[in-house]
Every structure is written in C-alpha cells, then in structure tokens.
Design a protein around this motif. Structure first.
Motif, short mmCIF file in Angstrom:
data_model
loop_
_atom_site.label_atom_id
_atom_site.label_comp_id
_atom_site.label_asym_id
_atom_site.label_seq_id
_atom_site.Cartn_x
_atom_site.Cartn_y
_atom_site.Cartn_z
N ILE A 71 0.78 -1.13 0.03
CA ILE A 71 -0.01 -0.08 -0.21
C ILE A 71 0.75 1.19 0.11
CG2 ILE A 71 -0.25 0.27 2.49
CD1 ILE A 71 -3.08 0.34 0.16
N GLY A 72 1.94 1.12 0.58
CA GLY A 72 2.70 2.47 0.69
C GLY A 72 2.97 3.26 -0.37
N SER A 75 0.20 5.16 -1.18
CA SER A 75 -0.20 5.94 -0.29
C SER A 75 0.72 7.55 -0.37
CB SER A 75 -0.29 5.62 1.26
OG SER A 75 -1.43 4.76 1.52
N TYR A 76 2.03 7.29 -0.51
CA TYR A 76 2.87 8.57 -0.15
C TYR A 76 2.73 9.17 -1.57
CZ TYR A 76 4.52 5.50 3.34
OH TYR A 76 4.69 4.80 4.84
N THR A 77 2.23 8.74 -2.69
CA THR A 77 2.18 9.63 -3.91
C THR A 77 0.82 9.97 -4.44
OG1 THR A 77 2.35 7.46 -4.98
CG2 THR A 77 4.10 8.57 -5.04
N TRP A 78 0.04 9.90 -3.32
CA TRP A 78 -1.40 10.37 -3.59
C TRP A 78 -1.66 11.64 -3.86
CZ3 TRP A 78 -5.89 8.44 0.07
CH2 TRP A 78 -7.22 8.89 -0.34
#
Lengths: 463, 458
Positions: A71-72, A75-78
């Motif tokens: 998931i990360g 998530s971090y590039t959303w």
C-alpha cells in the motif's frame, strides 16, 4: 544571530567518499562526481525509480494510475503534485493492488489482473498505467504480460511502467521508464496516421499551479497553439496526437530530453530547450520559439507581448531588489534545469547564491552551473541534510529554495524558504511567476518573524 | 470536481480487490515515527532510498518538522546478493557521521522479501561502545503504519527494557500509541498531575514539535532517554494506550520484566479519559486531584451547554483504529450518530468493538468496516449522506464532492498546521474536539441559512 551546528565540533560532516560530490567553484579543478549511487547510511534526499516515473506520468489527468505493490507506494504518492487539470480528476485518486504476504509468496499477477478488471468496470478509463514497485520486481511478476492481456480483454491501453525502486536510487531512471511508457502510448497503431500540424508539444511541463496554462496564453497571443504538454493537464487522447506536432519544447531537461530525442528520431520532430522560470528566461524562450516559426507576424506579436509584460515585471523586481540586495541564498532542487533558472532569478533580485545542488544533475549540468555562479559558491550533488546544514551555516545563508524535505531544516536554522518543488501551489513560471517568485523570496527572507527570533528576550544578548 | 467515485453502489459485501483511496499506509513510516520518540535516535530504513524519502516526507508534511532518517540505499546488487553488506556499511557510516546514541532499523518490503536476517547482521556490525542498534521487522505487505509503529515499540522493549529484580518502583510506564506529540504531552500531564512519576515511550514531544530556537539540532531535546527505557522494566505497571499500537509492546514488557500492562484506549473523550484516570488511581492508590475534577466538570458543563448544536447529527469517521474507537465512543456521548466508521488497518476486533458500542447506544443502521478504503466510504455516503466527516486530510475529496464539512483528526494531516501541538486526548482534548465539531457545524449553518434565520446568538 548565532547558529550552532548540530554536529559535534571537529567532526567531519561529510563522508570521505563524498568529497568528490562537493566542490567549490574557483577552487577545485577536478570534475564533480554525480549520478553516483547514494552511500549506504546516508540521510539522502533522493527518491526512487517509481517516484521519478510517477511524477512524470501522474499529470495525465484521465488515466488511472495503478500502483502494483504494497500500500505504501500508492499512499505516499497520492495527489502529491500540484498539477492542475481542466477536466478529469481521475489522476488524483489513489489506486493500489495492496499486495499482501500471500501475494508476495504466490505472486501478484492474478490480483493485478483482477484489480484492472475492477477498475475498468467501475471507471472505464481510456488508459491505465501500471507501475511496478520494489517487491514486484523482486518476486518477478510479469506485469508486461498481465497488461498486454488486460489491454486485449478490455480494448483500452494498459501500459506497464517498469519502475521497481531498487533498480537505481536515481529518479532519472524512473523518468526514463515514464518516457518509455509515454512513447508506447503515443505510437500510432498499424494503419493509423496522425495528421501533421503547426502546433507544438511542450515537454517537461507539469502544470504546477497552472503554469502550462500561463505559457499557453502567451503562445496563443503569439499565434501558436500547444498540441499537448508532456504531461501537464494532458489526456490520453491528446497525448496520442503528439506525433502531429511540428516542434517540441523541452522544459524539464532531466525528465524529457530523452523523450524529445526519441520523438525526433521516430517522427522527425525537432526540439528546442526552453525555460520559463524568470522574466529574462521567459522572454528568451518566447523569442526562440517565435524564430523557429520564422513568421514576421508571430515575431511582431512576440516582441509586443514581451515589451508589455517586461514593463510590468521590471518595476516589481526593482522594488524587491532594493530589499534583497546582498542577501545570501542557497538552492537545493531535483533537477539542474531548475537550479539554473533559480540562480538566474536570484541574481536578478540582487542576491548572492552561496550554495547550489541537485538530486539528479549530470556532469554537463554542473559545468553549466559552475559557469554562472560566482567564485566560492559551493556546488554539491545529492546533498544530505548534514551537508546542507553545514553549508547553510558556513555561508550564512538568508534564504533557501528547495523541496519539502529541506523546508523545515531551513526554518529551524532561522533561514527563509521558498518551495520550488511539487508542493508549491502557485505557478512560478512566466512573467507572472517571476513576480510571484520575487514576492515569495522577499516574504520569507524579510519575514517580520525573524525580528522576534533575533530579539528573544529570554536569551542573553549576544554580540 | 473530485467526484470520481461512481454512484452505482457496489454489492454491500464486495470489498474492492485492491484499494482505492486508502485509509492506511505501510508499516515503515509508523516504525520511523516510533523511533523518533527515542532521544538521540536516528531511524534507519533498510531498503531502497525511495521508501526513506517518502516516510520522511510524510512525517515532515504532517508535523511541519524535519524528519531525519538514514537508508541502506539498496541497489540492484544488494537486492540480488542480500542487504547485509549495505546495512553494515550503513551502521558504520551513520555512527561516524551523524553520531546518534542509537540506531533503530526497520525493514521494508524489499529487504523482507530478500529475507535479510537483521539480528545476525546487527551482531556482526561494528557498534561503538555505549551505542545501540535495535530493529523491528516491518514488512509493508502486512498490516499498516500502525502495525509498524507497534512492531517498533515492541522492538524497543525487547532490546532495551531491563528488570534489576528489585521491588518495582512506584512509577507508571506510558505507551502512548500513534498520536501527536501534543496528545502525548497531555497524557503525561494527567499522570503527573495525579502525583505519579512516569516513563513514556515513544515520546515525540520536543522532537516532532520542537521550537525554533535559531539553531538546528539533529537530535532535539525531547524523546525518551535510553536509560529511562531500560529502567521501564522496573516500573510498577504499564499504561498501554491503544490495542493496535501499544498492546504488543506492553505484553512483551510483561513477559520480559514482569511489569503488568493495563490495556486502555487512547484517552480520547470523557469515558476513555476517565478510564485512564481510574487506572492510575487504582494502580497507585492515589486520589484524583481537584484540578482534574475541575477539568472533567468543565467538559461535562460544556457538553450540556452545547449538546443541541450537534445532537442527532450523522457522522462518518475514518482513520486509525486506536483513535477511531475512543473517538466514536465520544461522539456517542455527544449524542451524535456515527453512521459510518472505517479504518484501513486490518483486524476484525475493530468491527466488533464499534458494533458493540453502537448496539449499547441503541444506534441502528450504521456501517462499520476494518480494512476499508475511502472509495467504499464515499459510495456509502452517496447512498445516504452524513452531516459531518471526521478523519485525515484524504477526506477532503469526499468533503468537496458531497459538500460535507470535514473536521481533521488523525494522521496524516497535510493541509492544516498547528494540530500536532494541540491535544485531542484528556479532558482538555475533549474541549478541543467539541470546539472543532461544534464550530464546524455552526459555520456551515451560518453559511447556508437564509437571512431571516441568521442569528447572533446560537
């Protein structure tokens, strides 16, 4: 104002092996080492291949960007980039295959295929970019095959982006992966042709704070139309028209030079470098574009536009120069193209550039940087925070331009900061952007807060 | 705008296969945050450098602070031959350049997939006298950032906590859970106010909310001291706040040093704060000081004074389980209706606990989901809307698409400042939550009402 370095006295803040990644202009004769891999143990400011690929492709507004990995990475590039869209907001949704332990053990291909099916059913996007991440590269999922099958199944573009993070610590490799994906997307299908036009493509423009729209308005006034930007405010359909342009402008050299060269080879579209950061750069770039078209009317309109805009910009820059002359600046940004542009603008504002570095600069970039900064300026590749801190203090810097990772470091050191990276919300390009940049530099360098920092009644008065 | 979620409802039992607009991120960022709660600690990410960059960026954007961490900088070679060499070099370099007292290593999906054996590598590494290297396994493909936080907390306990065999000291350990430094400060203040000495870890106060004093300290003054963490094995009990973030660490400390753990909620809301106060009272035989009685009374007074402003309003809550559970409990106390309650972190216990709360309150028709995503929440809202959203920054798309106000609580909050310094825990935190919720609803009412309904006194 006294600044203590956080490092103990006498300790070298730089790892020995990094001495060749730092140079002081006028002192070192040797060439700077760059594009080396970061050292193990460094607090590197660098990102990864996936990150590089994602920032280039993310502004394709109506595509689904599906991150195949845990998931990360998604998530971090959303929605991390302030790229604006005139229509679809699909690119601002976050899609992940959310790989679990089971998938890592048995392979993530079935889940990827299922996710693609689900996304097509829910959204019917014109294209899906499928990004591979570290773990996917490691377990050997064949995303090319999965994408190809899905593409046939659904009759839409499902494009693999080979961006496993560990391939390199340098974002440039990711830019290349994104470039590959774009070239694949725009290649006409057999039997199809794209009609040639007098329009131009604008490469390496991501429409941060609406910058593409601004430049588009200048060009329109000159009588020139943008075909499509790579990739700011672009759509899949627009991108497919890319081979029909008569000229490619290349702005972000790091991410798009290679694409420009490929477009030249494949479709015979010539390219020129442009730079819209700073009023002087903007004027130069507009003239360059106009002269390519070699049309008297376009030339006349261009000069009229430049004259009118310069009349607005000059007094503003002059006013801020009064306040900023002699102030000392530092720059640490992703690419050399941006560093060069900022150096020039800061010099126009009367500031001295004490320190400059990039995450992804190449040898020739650093040579160019060295040639325009004054003697004694520190030039550094892939700086770590300890190095940044050391030189900010040593060079008694008043203002820094960089990205989010440097912002709070600078603030803690009592140094003003201007975000010239993805986090900025206001366009800094063109004549309007030059004014905005000057105002931002002034606002942070001369913030009234610094008065309260200097005059802290709890601290003993220092000489 | 920002309304990309289709209206057609998915079948009620159909989760999305992957995640669309997640309510979680991966383990390592939680481990990094926990590690920053040790004084003089440099978190170290054992993987490729992008991960480290992302985690630092996420923490910096939320806390508005520098977030320092080093990385093993994996390349293709390390990924093929294993990361042991990289990690050993990294440990050497980090101690030589950044001089931390302790390095807290967490793994990534990459190093976990390769199968690097961290305990062995650490044993073989050169560690200067008096310095420490600890680790936690944080595979990104399992759990969430909360799991990573929990794993690092457990790592801290297993590496550092010691019992000297003497009778336990009249002192509480506080495991605060994944909350802001402002929340940690408030919890410690309450325990201190009751006259009980405490050791709190992780403790990110004065690390991730440090003042600007015109100088930069790579290791700010705050954070739990290593000697205190060691000594926590001699405390009388551990206040373990938040089952997902703290219970594993508390259980480990109980096994290792025979310090009993008291499982509590993170003290958000009156009931959860009462539970904390009573646990301290009973555990140490102390009286509840008048100051706390007054604080509690002020909260109750405010709730009664303002209940009509928010009573009966429907709310959608999303975020991390240890925050969402007590927050939902407080919303019920406020007379609001938690219509949708979602966490992205896995764990069926979440649904059970929330459903039980709702049942006890006689609230029907709510939907609860562990390991959900905001796509699903958005579809629920499209089916039946709510008056208020409570959650992190990522809720702002739904807020705009559906024109529902958003009260920002949790992690990450990228688009508002100050909140990491202000508590939502304790009785003080209750007042802040009431203020935020009530003001948000009243602002909305003032904005939307007709001229004739526009009132000076509300």
């Amino acid at each position: 104002m006294e600044n203590d370095c956080s490092l103990p006295a006498g300790s070298a803040p730089c790892i020995d092996e990094r001495q060749f990644s730092i140079m002081t202009t006028g002192k070192n004769k040797s060439r700077i080492h760059c594009a080396d891999d970061s050292l193990a143990g460094a607090v590197s400011q660098r990102a990864c291949v996936y990150s590089g690929a994602r920032v280039v492709l993310n502004p394709v507004t109506d595509a689904v960007h599906l991150v195949h990995g845990p998931i990360g990475c998604a998530s971090y590039t959303w929605d991390i980039r302030g790229s604006l869209s005139s229509d679809s907001e699909m690119f601002r949704q976050s899609f992940s295959t959310d790989l679990k332990e089971r998938d890592v053990v048995f392979g993530g291909e079935p889940k990827l295929a299922a996710c693609i099916d689900e996304i097509v059913e829910k959204y019917h996007p014109p294209a899906i970019f499928v990004y591979s991440t570290c773990v996917v590269g490691m377990i050997g999922d064949d995303i090319i095959a999965v994408c190809k099958e899905a593409s046939h199944r659904h009759g839409i573009e499902v494009i693999p982006v080979e961006s496993s993070g560990f391939i390199s610590g340098n974002k440039i490799v990711g830019y290349r992966a994104a470039g590959d994906a774009l070239l694949k997307l725009i290649r006409p299908k057999e039997g199809e042709t794209v009609e040639k036009t007098r329009k131009l493509n604008y490469l390496g423009e991501y429409n941060l704070g609406g910058e593409k729209w601004l430049v588009e308005s200048y060009l329109r006034e000159m009588g020139i139309e943008i075909n499509v930007a790579f990739t700011g405010d672009s759509t899949v359909a627009d991108l497919k028209k890319a081979p029909g342009a008569c000229l490619n402008l290349v702005q972000c050299t790091g991410s798009m030079h290679w694409v420009a060269m490929s477009l030249d080879q494949e479709y015979g579209i010539p390219y020129i470098d442009v730079n819209f950061f700073g009023a002087e750069n903007t004027a130069e770039s507009l003239r360059k574009i106009a002269s390519f078209y070699g049309d008297d009317e376009i030339m006349r309109r261009t000069e009229a536009l430049i004259e009118r805009e310069m009349k607005k910009v000059r007094p503003v820059i002059d006013r801020y120069r009064e306040k900023l002359t002699g102030k000392r600046a530092a720059i640490y940004v992703g690419g050399a193209f941006k560093a060069l542009a900022i150096i020039r603008q800061l010099k126009e504002l009367g500031m001295e550039v004490m320190f400059t570095g990039t995450q992804t600069g190449k040898q020739e970039d650093y040579e160019q940087i060295s040639s325009i900064v004054s003697e004694g300026t520190v030039v550094i590749d892939d700086a770590n925070p300890a190095e940044i801190e050391k030189f900010l203090l040593e060079k008694d810097v008043d203002m820094m331009a960089g990205g989010v990772k440097e912002r709070f470091l600078a603030h803690k050191l009592g140094i003003g900061f201007v975000d010239h990276n993805h986090d900025r919300k206001d366009g800094l390009a063109g004549f309007e952007g030059a004014i905005r940049f000057a105002r931002e530099v002034y606002a942070t360098t001369c913030s009234p807060v610094w008065e309260r920092v200097k005059k802290n009644p709890f601290e003993e008065v220092q000489d | 705008m920002l309304d990309c979620t289709p209206k057609e409802p998915v079948p009620s039992d159909a989760h999305t296969i992957g995640k669309i607009n997640p309510v979680k991120t991966c383990q390592p960022v939680g481990a990094m945050y926990a590690a920053l709660g040790i004084h003089g600690c440099l978190p170290h990410s054992h993987g490729s450098q992008g991960c480290c960059s992302y985690h630092r960026m996420a923490l910096s954007r939320h806390f508005h602070e520098p977030a320092m961490a080093s990385t093993s900088s994996f390349t293709e070679g390390a990924s093929v031959f294993g990361g042991a060499a990289n990690l050993k070099t990294a440990i050497k370099n980090v101690f030589a350049i950044y001089h931390p007292d302790i390095i807290a290593i967490h793994t990534t999906c990459l190093s976990e997939t390769i199968g690097d054996d961290l305990p062995t590598i650490i044993k073989q590494a050169e560690i200067p006298e008096g310095r420490y290297v600890i680790h936690a396994n944080t595979p990104s493909y399992h759990g969430s950032h909360i799991t990573g936080f929990s794993n690092m907390c457990r790592g801290i306990v297993s590496y550092l906590a010691e019992s000297d065999g003497n009778p336990k000291k009249e002192r509480a350990n506080i495991f605060p859970g994944f909350v802001n430094p402002g929340d940690m400060r408030e919890v410690r203040r309450i325990v201190t106010e009751m006259g009980v000495p405490s050791i709190m870890y992780p403790d990110t106060t004065n690390v991730m909310d440090s003042p600007l004093l015109n100088k930069y300290e790579m290791y700010p003054g705050g954070g739990a001291k290593i000697e205190d963490i060691k000594d926590s094995g001699n405390s009388k009990m551990t206040l373990s706040l938040g089952a997902w973030s703290s219970d594993e660490a508390a259980a480990t400390l109980q096994d290792k040093c025979n310090v009993p753990g008291v499982p509590l909620k993170i003290p958000i809301g009156v009931k959860a704060t009462d539970d904390l106060v009573m646990a301290v009272k009973e555990g140490f035989g102390v009286e509840v000081p008048e100051s706390l009685e007054i604080e509690r009374g002020q909260v109750i007074d405010t709730l009664i004074d303002t209940h009509f402003q928010y009573e009966g309003k429907k709310v959608a809550v999303f975020g991390d389980p240890d925050i969402v559970i007590p927050l939902t409990e407080f919303l019920i106390t406020m007379g609001m209706i938690p219509k949708y309650v979602i966490t992205g972190t896995p764990g069926n216990k979440f649904e059970k606990i929330i459903n039980q709360m709702l049942e006890e309150a006689g609230i029907e028709g709510s939907k609860v989901r562990a390991e959900g995503d905001l796509f699903e929440l958005h579809q629920w809202i499209k089916e039946e809307s709510v008056d208020l959203l409570i959650g992190n920054t990522h809720g702002k798309y739904i807020a705009r698409a559906e024109d529902i106000p958003l009260v920002r609580v949790g992690f990450p909050i990228f688009d508002r400042a100050v909140q990491p310094l202000m508590p939502i825990t304790g009785y003080r935190g209750c007042l802040r939550l009431i203020e935020m919720i009530s003001n948000t609803l009243l602002e909305r009412r003032d904005r939307d009402c007709k001229d004739e309904d526009y009132e000076l006194i509300l």
